[in-house]
Write an enzyme that holds these catalytic residues in place. Structure first.
Site, PDB file in Angstrom:
ATOM      1  N   ARG A  21       0.808  -1.213   0.000  1.00 58.62           N
ATOM      2  CA  ARG A  21       0.000   0.000   0.000  1.00 58.62           C
ATOM      3  C   ARG A  21       0.849   1.273   0.000  1.00 58.62           C
ATOM      4  NH1 ARG A  21      -3.225   2.345   4.549  1.00 58.62           N
ATOM      5  NH2 ARG A  21      -4.733   3.726   3.575  1.00 58.62           N
TER       6      ARG A  21
ATOM      7  N   ARG B 183     -12.786  -1.434   0.670  1.00 52.96           N
ATOM      8  CA  ARG B 183     -12.076  -1.198   1.925  1.00 52.96           C
ATOM      9  C   ARG B 183     -12.944  -0.570   3.023  1.00 52.96           C
ATOM     10  NH1 ARG B 183      -8.094   1.993   2.480  1.00 52.96           N
ATOM     11  NH2 ARG B 183      -6.869   0.686   3.898  1.00 52.96           N
TER      12      ARG B 183
ATOM     13  N   TYR C  80     -12.964  -3.094   6.007  1.00 57.97           N
ATOM     14  CA  TYR C  80     -12.048  -2.746   7.087  1.00 57.97           C
ATOM     15  C   TYR C  80     -12.494  -1.543   7.914  1.00 57.97           C
ATOM     16  CZ  TYR C  80      -8.689  -5.312   4.121  1.00 57.97           C
ATOM     17  OH  TYR C  80      -8.050  -6.252   3.356  1.00 57.97           O
TER      18      TYR C  80
ATOM     19  N   CYS D  10     -27.084  -3.089  -3.440  1.00 51.40           N
ATOM     20  CA  CYS D  10     -28.218  -3.421  -2.574  1.00 51.40           C
ATOM     21  C   CYS D  10     -27.722  -4.084  -1.289  1.00 51.40           C
ATOM     22  CB  CYS D  10     -29.188  -4.338  -3.327  1.00 51.40           C
ATOM     23  SG  CYS D  10     -30.736  -4.605  -2.422  1.00 51.40           S
TER      24      CYS D  10
ATOM     25  N   TYR E 270      -5.463  -1.710  -3.044  1.00 49.96           N
ATOM     26  CA  TYR E 270      -6.589  -2.536  -2.624  1.00 49.96           C
ATOM     27  C   TYR E 270      -7.919  -1.911  -3.048  1.00 49.96           C
ATOM     28  CZ  TYR E 270      -2.848  -4.693  -0.052  1.00 49.96           C
ATOM     29  OH  TYR E 270      -1.666  -5.297   0.268  1.00 49.96           O
TER      30      TYR E 270
END
Length: 856
Positions: free
Chosen positions: A739, A775, A779, A806, A835
């Site tokens: 990252r 993400r 997370y 939905c 990500y």
């Protein structure tokens, strides 16, 4: 002619505020503004910076000895200030200075001794600064009446502890207000001192100028008390520890009292009571930035109930643990124990009780009466009552805010941060304003940083109570560096015209790679390509000298096909719970293989016989910004636990397997460089068991700043910490971030489709949802969200930004403060280079956003 019916404002200026010419210009300007508004002004001043300490040294000199150098320093400080303003100290200053000389030349003639002598000598700091201050204001066209604090504040002997720790009666005095108003609209006087019962100056304790000003505001029935200092107010944490600490725009009186009592240094705790009881507005302001936002203190508001506003740490805590099996049926035990503390002059702060034990902390803040004074005799007497145990050098970490009890159910994840720490005491205040844990001092700053990141940073951008961060206030140029996308808005709008897209800036990828490759203590940087496998990203990293780490055969095939020049032997393959065939395929390709479980070695030893392997170990210390990205410890599926190493070594010897590398990865989004040093220390302890190892791979997880008040990862500190350890000759250090290399290089663009309001809740719907950017829902990750088309407009509404999927969890950002947004506006989601697209799905049969690369 002064208006006798005009209201009063009291303005207190601290030592730094009265020590520079430019700040006196600010003082004069603020006085003029208040007078133009029709208010009378009382200015309360402290001594010039450093003068109180200087006078204390003079007062403590042997009787009859005058410290010529100290007096010369005293004169120089005041003369330099006057010279900056083209002045020479005038008659009022000279009179006070002569009185100090007379006092020091013949101490016996004064009849003062001990604390009475110390108090009188130290009072001259404020007496000199106020005399000079009246002259300065006059020269600036703001003629001020110089008043003696001895005529305005009288000590209450019954509640005072002595000349160095005095208290004054708190009462209104309309006659004094009328008398001062008749004398003029602007007055200046001294803080810190009042008239004692002996008619000499008594002091209100260090920081007592705040209290002087509050008491004078009460006596004058002022509408406002302004505390002017070198910061704009109270912050959500100590800025020296948390650079992203946020200015608190509004506090209740009780919250301000708690911040001051728990260690925040901006306010003197006793100053809150008078303004609270008399309903006087209180503000803390910055003399350097007089028009900047500041902290306002007033009545409690229901709108801020159950909101953590600060994380405060106090050091030097002493704990006394008292245990007795008969305590539970012994009436009056606490009364007997507390009476012992009182007899020895020890002030109790925190209390925690059980059926057979009581723990108390001693207040370390009482001037001249720290915990150690009287402690030993107190402990001896307590021993006759119970078993006593002492813990010293502890810290108290407090979460502060109104109605803190309502938050207890939401603190569980934050309290996980203490799982590896020794907690000596947990208390919740009776006034429901703080929740405190007492722990060992080790890593105290880190715990404050983590609690602030967990509890305050996620909400600070979306609550009006939180203002500018300390890092923004102090950054050169007044803010953070511009993101790459701020200079390429026209390019981004052109991309968004063709539909939602991930956009990558290759120049930013290269810059991140160069920063990492510049770490001298690291021999190789590998890119965890699962973060972003776009071919242009991979090629740019390869060209910069970065290698690759893969977690699947598909990634191996992809990088070999898309990046010319990549060799299989330069790849690191780290599968997890993969089938046997993947290990066999990697060995056939000649890829460096990592094993992270004992099972493959036990079940398929013939696959690895005679091979060279890396071992991924679980060092039993996980870290990360969310529990789902912590990749070490018993709750994580990754790595070989250390207690299985003996079995591993036996299999390795039996099958002639060479362990050439040791690998660990503790988690993602880690901001503390010390984590990697601790890993390296553990590896160096294990290294003798693996004589063929030539690589220590410390993994990745380097944190990326997500919010504008967060600082970048400190690569220099990481380099220095790793360099402190001695790595054997022939052993290389590797890092394998993902990252860090690509997150800031990518943004996600999507247009607004719809808006909706439900009561006070406003929704902003955009073209993409959790199928494109997973993400936030997976997370709880934070991504800054910007309305690219309305960047010049003020933020006026709070939106929950959602997508078209939905699912109730299809939320990209909660409670975001944005300009009024409309259908068709282009929204930018920052830090989306990692990500993002690689985790996208076709859930609901909706296509995820495409990818676009910007060069140059």
């Amino acid at each position: 002619m002064s208006d006798p019916n005009a209201t009063w404002v009291v303005m207190k200026f601290g030592g730094t505020s009265v020590s520079a010419a430019e700040r006196w210009r600010t003082i004069a300007q603020r006085c003029a503004l208040e007078r133009e508004a029709g208010r009378h002004v009382l200015v309360v001043v402290s001594a010039l910076s450093g003068v109180t300490d200087l006078l204390q040294r003079l007062a403590e000199a042997p009787p009859g000895e005058v410290g010529a150098e100290l007096l010369a320093d005293l004169d120089a400080r005041h003369a330099e200030l006057a010279a900056e303003l083209a002045l020479e100290p005038g008659e009022a200053f000279d009179i006070e200075r002569a009185r100090l000389d007379d006092l020091l030349q013949d101490p016996a003639a004064s009849g003062l001794q001990g604390e009475h002598w110390l108090a009188t000598v130290q009072s001259f700091g404020e007496r000199l600064s106020s005399a000079l201050g009246a002259q300065i204001l006059g020269a600036m066209g703001q003629g001020a009446v110089l008043d003696s604090a001895l005529d305005l504040l009288m000590v209450d002997p019954a509640s005072s502890e002595g000349p160095l720790s005095a208290y004054c009666e708190e009462n209104t005095d309309p006659e004094m207000a009328a008398r001062l108003a008749q004398a003029g609209p602007l007055h200046i006087t001294q803080g810190f001192l009042a008239r004692g019962p002996d008619n000499h100056p008594w002091l209100l304790g260090r920081g007592g100028s705040d209290t002087s000003a509050a008491l004078l505001a009460a006596r004058l029935q002022a509408t406002e008390l302004q505390i002017w200092t070198d910061v704009p107010g109270v912050f959500s944490a100590d800025p020296g520890v948390v650079r992203g600490a946020r200015l608190l725009r509004r506090l209740s009186y009780s919250e301000a009292q708690e911040f001051a009592a728990m260690g925040a240094k901006v306010l003197h705790p006793p100053c809150i009571g008078p303004v609270r009881r008399h309903g006087i507005a209180l503000s803390i302001r910055d003399t350097n930035r007089p028009d900047a936002e500041h902290t306002s203190v007033g009545p409690r508001s229901a709108a801020t109930e159950g909101l953590v506003k600060g994380v405060i740490c106090r050091s030097g805590i002493t704990l006394i643990h008292m245990e007795s099996i008969t305590m539970w049926h012994q009436p009056g035990f606490l009364a007997d124990a507390f009476a012992i503390f009182k007899r020895h002059g020890l002030s109790i702060d925190l209390v925690s009780t059980s059926e057979s034990g009581v723990s108390v902390s001693l207040d370390p803040r009482r001037p001249g009466r720290g915990p150690q004074r009287g402690l030993e005799p107190c402990l001896e007497e307590l021993a006759s009552l119970c078993t006593v145990r002492v813990s010293t050098g502890c810290v108290a970490i407090s979460l502060v805010g109104n109605a803190i009890r309502t938050l207890l159910g939401r603190l569980s994840e934050a309290l996980d941060l203490f799982q590896d720490r020794t907690i000596h005491m947990v208390t919740q205040s009776a006034n429901d304003l703080n929740f405190t844990l007492v722990a060992d001092a080790e890593q105290a700053d880190r715990m404050v940083q983590k609690l602030h990141a967990k509890l305050i940073a996620p909400i600070a951008d979306h609550r009006e109570e939180f203002g500018t961060s300390w890092s923004e206030l102090t950054a050169p140029g007044g803010g953070r560096p511009r993101a790459w996308w701020e200079a390429r808005e026209s390019d981004l709008r052109a991309v968004a015209a063709d539909g939602p897209a991930y956009v990558y800036d290759i120049a930013s990828v290269r810059q991140a790679a160069r920063r990492l490759l510049g770490i001298r203590s690291v021999d190789r940087v590998l890119y965890a390509m699962k973060a972003n496998d776009h071919p242009d990203v991979l090629r740019a990293l390869f060209e910069e000298g970065v290698y690759f780490e893969c977690v699947s055969p598909g990634e191996i095939e992809h990088v070999l096909a898309e990046v010319p020049g990549t060799r299989p032997q330069d790849l690191l393959f780290t599968p997890n719970f993969a089938p046997r065939e993947e290990y066999e395929d990697a060995i056939l390709r000649g890829v460096q293989l990592t094993v992270d479980n004992l099972y493959p070695l036990q079940a398929w030893p013939e696959v690895f016989a005679g091979q060279s392997l890396f071992l991924r170990l679980d060092l039993d210390a996980g870290h990360g910004h969310h529990r789902k990205v912590v990749t070490s410890g018993a709750a994580s599926k990754f790595g070989i636990p250390l207690h299985q190493l003996d079995e591993v070594l036996e299999i390795v010897r039996e099958h002639d397997i060479a362990i050439v590398g040791l690998h660990a990865h503790t988690g993602s989004g880690v901001s503390e460089p010390e984590v990697w040093k601790l890993q390296l220390e553990r590896f160096l302890e294990l290294l003798p068991s693996f004589p063929q190892a030539r690589v220590i791979d410390l993994g990745g997880g380097l944190g990326v700043p997500e919010r504008r008040d967060q600082s970048p990862f400190d690569l220099a500190a990481l380099d220095a910490l790793l360099g402190e350890l001695s790595v054997p000759e022939g052993v290389d250090l590797w890092l394998e971030p993902g990252r860090y290399l690509v997150s800031e290089a990518g943004v996600l663009l999507a247009r607004v489709c719809q808006t909706k309001s439900k009561g006070e809740q406003a929704y902003l719907g955009i073209e993409v949802g959790m199928n494109t950017l997973m993400r936030p829902s997976l997370y709880g990750a934070y991504h800054d969200i910007v309305n690219l088309d309305r960047r010049s407009e003020a933020a006026t509404r709070r939106y929950t930004v959602v997508g078209p999927i939905c699912e109730s969890g299809d939320i990209l950002g909660e409670s975001r403060f944005l300009p009024e947004s409309r259908e068709g506006d282009v929204m930018l989601i920052a830090n989306a280079g990692a990500y993002g697209r690689v985790m996208s799905t076709h859930y609901n049969r909706r296509a995820p956003a495409r990818e676009v690369v910007l060069e140059g």
